[in-house]
Enzyme design. Structure first.
Site, PDB file in Angstrom:
ATOM      1  CG  HIS A 156      36.131  36.751  31.757  1.00 36.04           C
ATOM      2  ND1 HIS A 156      36.916  35.644  31.890  1.00 36.04           N
ATOM      3  CD2 HIS A 156      35.122  36.411  30.902  1.00 36.04           C
ATOM      4  CE1 HIS A 156      36.436  34.674  31.119  1.00 36.04           C
ATOM      5  NE2 HIS A 156      35.339  35.113  30.532  1.00 36.04           N
ATOM      6  CB  SER A 277      42.028  56.472  56.799  1.00 39.42           C
ATOM      7  OG  SER A 277      43.351  56.965  56.839  1.00 39.42           O
ATOM      8  CE  LYS A 283      41.457  55.845  51.135  1.00 40.01           C
ATOM      9  NZ  LYS A 283      42.028  54.543  51.124  1.00 40.01           N
ATOM     10  CD  GLU A 290      39.064  46.166  52.848  1.00 40.08           C
ATOM     11  OE1 GLU A 290      39.749  46.411  53.852  1.00 40.08           O
ATOM     12  OE2 GLU A 290      39.043  46.888  51.840  1.00 40.08           O
TER      13      GLU A 290
END
Ligand code: ARG
Length: 459
Positions: A156, A277, A283, A290
């Site tokens: 979980h 970024s 970043k 992704e």
């Protein structure tokens, strides 16, 4: 516009109809397979006395030249042809004359395209198998180096019990190993040659289908001519296997993204596999992970497109089947790129072992072992579970872990605790005691590694 089938037509095809119908834009990637198949076909025709040896030689040389000229850029696959098959036949006939017109004897584009696609897919299965092997080797390297790297295991997404990085990666090793074995199964099942099925009902020429099959490295010829031209099961199976590979990659990527987050910091993705970024200078984004996660949906889409295309088709060939190619090529290209980049990302990733260990030390990952300790002191498990639950509440209130409690604090909740509790719930003990086959203990992992190495050496 150059059509193989102009004979019974008195009018030209409407330009829009022609473009809608044409597949050359995407089936030109089957050129190698089309030529390989045609060479085997004419070799068989000549052996069976259907064309002469001279005709066979001239066709074969002509086909080889087409391939050379396309590879060197001398010859362009022009979209004035409907599909790759028409292109090859037209250029061949232009170059060698009448013998070129005999190449298609005893064959239809229906069995021809079924063959081309099988040949292409068969090669792709082998290439993806190699890529999976490469990934497995990369995973095993990480596993071998990290049998002592303790980290929390999660259920979980909550810390559950301590294990090792090796053990965590070994779970993925097994998933990709199953993928490899699925590809082997698919290869075996699809390795039959449809050529000779004709349009749907075979042919009256005395073809030797087994000869063509064996020239092309197939196990044999397919059984039923109607099924041969209308079967796309092997592609559906393959896209299913590719979807499962993507699902595994996507789950792995999800973990890498979480581990790379500012909150976890379990890993640093190498600069060469990260992006920045345009506005936020600090970043460093896990874009490869992704995108791989994102592309999983795309491959599922390809599988569903094909399943849906096939679901209402009567026997035998229907033009709907032309739709198999773009979906299949897209899935193959996507999986191959994802495997390549994912493997590179894992090979260069850095593990923050200290952070992993301290994360495992917090969050009561040794609570089960503390309960098991009490069981060892004669407390029934259910009671031990309750006692440790109360200790967790106490620790939470006082911001400490179980092993940070003094013996007096522990005894105040249960007098069965003794000095040996600290050893019993150390991270090392928690991991080392999980010795059963498949568990995280170093000894169990070493057995896993031995077996995995043998497996990798054998594939
Ligand atoms: N381009 C077609 C395909 O991919 C080739 C087979 C054409 N057959 C036909 N009967 N029109 O399916």
């Amino acid at each position: 516009m150059a059509q193989l089938w102009g004979g019974r037509f008195t009018k030209d095809t409407d330009k829009k109809v022609y473009d809608f119908n044409a597949s050359i834009g995407f089936d030109k990637r089957l050129l190698n397979e089309d030529i390989e198949g045609s060479k085997a076909h004419v070799a068989m025709l000549s052996k069976c006395g259907i064309i002469t040896q001279d005709e066979c030689r001239s066709i074969t040389e002509g086909l080889d030249r087409i391939l050379e000229d396309v590879s060197s850029g001398k010859l362009e696959i022009s979209d004035k042809y409907e599909d790759v098959h028409s292109f090859v036949e037209a250029v061949l006939t232009e170059r060698i004359g009448d013998a070129g017109k005999k190449m298609h004897t005893g064959r239809s584009r229906n069995d021809q395209v079924a063959l081309d696609m099988r040949l292409y897919t068969r090669k792709n299965v082998l290439a993806v198998k190699d890529q999976i092997k490469e990934l497995l080797c990369t995973l095993l390297d990480v596993i071998e180096k990290n049998t002592d790297t303790v980290m929390p295991g999660f259920t979980h997404l909550q810390k559950a019990q301590p294990l090792t990085l090796a053990h965590h990666f070994a779970a993925y090793f097994d998933m990709f190993r199953r993928d490899h074995s699925r590809l082997c199964d698919i290869y075996e099942r699809m390795n039959y040659c449809p050529l000779g099925a004709g349009a749907l009902a075979g042919t009256t020429y005395p073809l030797d289908r087994e000869m063509t099959a064996s020239l092309l490295g197939f196990k044999g010829a397919t059984n039923n001519s109607m099924d041969s031209v209308s079967d796309r099961d092997y592609l559906i199976e393959y896209l299913s296997a590719l979807s499962i590979i993507m699902m595994h990659l996507s789950r792995f990527c999800e973990e890498i993204i979480i581990w790379n987050s500012n909150e976890y910091r379990f890993v640093n993705i190498d600069d060469s596999y990260s992006t920045g970024s345009s506005i936020m200078p600090q970043k460093k984004n896990p874009d490869i992970a992704e995108l791989t996660r994102g592309k999983c949906g795309r491959v599922y889409g390809d599988l569903f497109a094909l399943l849906t295309t096939m679901k209402g088709l009567p026997l035998a060939y229907n033009k709907d089947m032309q739709e198999d190619k773009e979906a299949a090529f897209d899935a193959m290209d996507t999986v191959s790129a994802c495997l390549d980049l994912f493997t590179g990302m894992i090979a260069t990733i850095e593990f923050n072992k200290d952070i992993m260990r301290s994360s495992a030390a917090m969050g009561f990952t040794n609570a089960t072992d503390a309960a098991d300790y009490l069981v060892g002191k004669g407390v029934p498990f259910r009671d031990a579970h309750g006692i440790i639950g109360r200790i967790v509440i106490y620790c939470d209130k006082n911001s400490k872990s179980i092993e940070q409690c003094s013996l007096d604090e522990l005894k105040a909740i249960c007098d069965k605790f003794d000095e040996d509790i600290y050893e019993a719930i150390s991270l090392k003990t928690c991991v080392d005691k999980r010795l059963t086959k498949g568990g995280p203990a170093k000894e169990a992992m070493e057995e896993f590694i031995r077996e995995a190495r043998t497996f990798l050496n054998g594939i």
